[in-house]
Design a protein around this motif. Structure first.
Motif, PDB file in Angstrom:
ATOM      1  N   LYS A 124       0.830  -1.214   0.000  1.00  0.00           N
ATOM      2  CA  LYS A 124       0.000   0.000   0.000  1.00  0.00           C
ATOM      3  C   LYS A 124       0.859   1.257   0.000  1.00  0.00           C
ATOM      4  O   LYS A 124       0.522   2.245  -0.631  1.00  0.00           O
ATOM      5  N   ASP A 149      -5.251  -5.468  -3.885  1.00  0.00           N
ATOM      6  CA  ASP A 149      -6.219  -5.163  -2.842  1.00  0.00           C
ATOM      7  C   ASP A 149      -7.628  -5.479  -3.366  1.00  0.00           C
ATOM      8  O   ASP A 149      -7.939  -5.212  -4.526  1.00  0.00           O
ATOM      9  N   SER A 150      -8.481  -6.045  -2.505  1.00  0.00           N
ATOM     10  CA  SER A 150      -9.784  -6.506  -2.975  1.00  0.00           C
ATOM     11  C   SER A 150     -10.628  -5.361  -3.553  1.00  0.00           C
ATOM     12  O   SER A 150     -11.308  -5.544  -4.568  1.00  0.00           O
ATOM     13  N   GLU A 151     -10.559  -4.176  -2.928  1.00  0.00           N
ATOM     14  CA  GLU A 151     -11.367  -3.041  -3.395  1.00  0.00           C
ATOM     15  C   GLU A 151     -10.927  -2.591  -4.790  1.00  0.00           C
ATOM     16  O   GLU A 151     -11.741  -2.356  -5.672  1.00  0.00           O
ATOM     17  N   ASN A 216      -7.088   2.856   6.821  1.00  0.00           N
ATOM     18  CA  ASN A 216      -6.912   2.043   5.625  1.00  0.00           C
ATOM     19  C   ASN A 216      -7.896   2.418   4.512  1.00  0.00           C
ATOM     20  O   ASN A 216      -7.538   2.416   3.338  1.00  0.00           O
ATOM     21  N   LYS A 217      -9.126   2.777   4.879  1.00  0.00           N
ATOM     22  CA  LYS A 217     -10.123   3.088   3.841  1.00  0.00           C
ATOM     23  C   LYS A 217      -9.763   4.394   3.129  1.00  0.00           C
ATOM     24  O   LYS A 217      -9.921   4.514   1.914  1.00  0.00           O
ATOM     25  N   GLU A 220      -6.948   3.709   0.890  1.00  0.00           N
ATOM     26  CA  GLU A 220      -7.412   3.036  -0.329  1.00  0.00           C
ATOM     27  C   GLU A 220      -8.022   4.031  -1.321  1.00  0.00           C
ATOM     28  O   GLU A 220      -7.935   3.845  -2.537  1.00  0.00           O
TER      29      GLU A 220
END
Ligand code: MG
Length: 388
Positions: A124, A149-151, A216-217, A220
């Motif tokens: 990240k 990353d899943s998103e 983290n959000k 992201e």
């Protein structure tokens, strides 16, 4: 057949990547493995995958590893940043999986992108610390970046086959972490052990805390800004506790395309390696009637200050996201060591950001400099907080 260099082979993403690779031996070959300090696990990975190269963090560990391998394989052992860079840029590597945590992965990942390697990106820090540089370098080098990353994998899947000019906004989903419904009072007392228990994903320590604070959000969102060339204002954060929808994209006509799947990292890893194909995996089909309901809610930014701080850093841009990253690294360590409370994590980050005069980033060294500046400032502030 794709030749793969896996940086961070003993971490959570690394281990899952090896599961995916092992499942398709006719498609993927491990050429090199890079690990940190876990030489026990690395040793067994070397014996199983027989890479030409392996790299560890320092010469001492390299020596230990050589002794334990005792010429049972022909794997050449390298070490340090130089070693990681060498394996990430090997001429016969087709794709480098960048899954090292922390700042040790920055230079090797950047080097791989510079020489034009395709990179499957799980690290990240690099997009946060040096997103503009990385995307520029990737364009110049001619390789592609595939998010793990899943998103971001979900966004990439939802963009595939659509016209970029039709994209209106990205809806980035998140479970909300283990403390979503806690009161501020309760949040002030949470322990590292509680924070390490994520309801939906099993992950490493640092990222588990970043999920609990929701930093983290926001991070992201910064990553999505660079990966998909959108403005921060075009990204909405939406909480979705079931973690079945991994993100969505809205188009100009109001249509929303989402990607749904089990919360299992093997799916985004496999897609990053086989893009644009969706190859057969070992997971059973998702039965939505088992899940029953999908629910959504807005995040509470007053309770989760780290979310707001990271979104603000993304908007301010230049060196500020690197400062956020550096300050957070210090804050998370201090929390894990029991030196500060959960709610002091955002306090430490905010004070560090306030003291920073942003500057434009023209090189990866400047980005690392901003990160390190933030770490020193945050440590000073930490001493003051702990002293009181
Ligand atoms: Mg994620």
């Amino acid at each position: 057949m794709k030749n793969i260099c896996l940086l961070g082979s003993t971490g959570y993403i690394g281990v899952n990547s090896l599961k995916v690779i092992k499942g398709s031996p006719h498609r993927y070959r491990i050429v090199a493995l890079g690990a940190g300090k876990n030489i026990d696990l690395l040793l067994s990975q070397i014996q199983e995958f027989k890479p030409r190269f392996a790299a560890v963090i320092n010469p001492d560990l390299a020596k230990k590893l050589k002794i334990r391998l005792n010429s049972r394989t022909n794997t050449e052992i390298l070490y340090g940043t130089e070693g990681y860079i060498e394996i990430a840029t090997l001429s016969d590597v087709d794709i480098t999986i960048a899954a090292m945590t922390g700042s040790s992965g920055l230079l090797p990942t950047f080097s791989a992108v510079t020489v034009g390697k395709d990179v499957a990106l799980a690290n990240k820090e690099i997009l946060v610390v040096a997103g503009s540089l990385l995307m520029k370098e990737s364009k110049k080098g001619g390789g592609k970046i595939f998010p793990i990353d899943s998103e971001h994998s979900a966004i990439q899947q939802s963009i595939q086959g659509h016209r970029r000019e039709d994209l209106k906004r990205i809806i980035l989903t998140g479970s909300g972490g283990p403390f979503k419904d806690f009161s501020l009072e309760r949040l002030s007392k949470v322990t590292p052990e509680e924070a390490l228990k994520h309801p939906k994903w099993r992950m490493g320590r640092k990222i588990s805390i970043d999920s609990a604070t929701m930093l983290n959000k926001g991070v992201e969102a910064i990553e999505a800004k660079w990966l998909f060339n959108v403005e921060m204002d075009q990204i909405e954060i939406l909480l979705h506790p079931q973690s079945i929808i991994h993100s969505m994209v809205e188009y100009m006509d109001g249509s929303i395309i989402a990607q749904l799947a089990r919360p299992d990292m093997r799916i985004p890893i496999s897609y990053a390696l086989s893009y644009p194909r969706h190859l057969r995996g070992e997971l059973p089909s998702l039965d939505l009637s088992d899940i029953g309901k999908l629910s959504f809610e807005k995040p509470d930014k007053n309770k989760f200050r780290c979310l707001d701080l990271s979104l603000a850093a993304g908007k301010i841009g230049e060196s500020m996201p690197a400062v956020l990253n550096g300050a957070n690294e210090v804050a998370v360590n201090a929390f894990l060591e029991g030196k500060i409370s959960f709610l002091e994590i955002p306090q430490l980050i905010e004070e560090t950001m306030e003291r920073h005069e942003t500057f434009p980033l023209n090189s990866i060294d400047q980005a690392i400099e901003a990160d390190q500046w933030a770490q020193s400032r945050a440590k000073e502030i930490l001493e003051r907080i702990v002293g009181n």
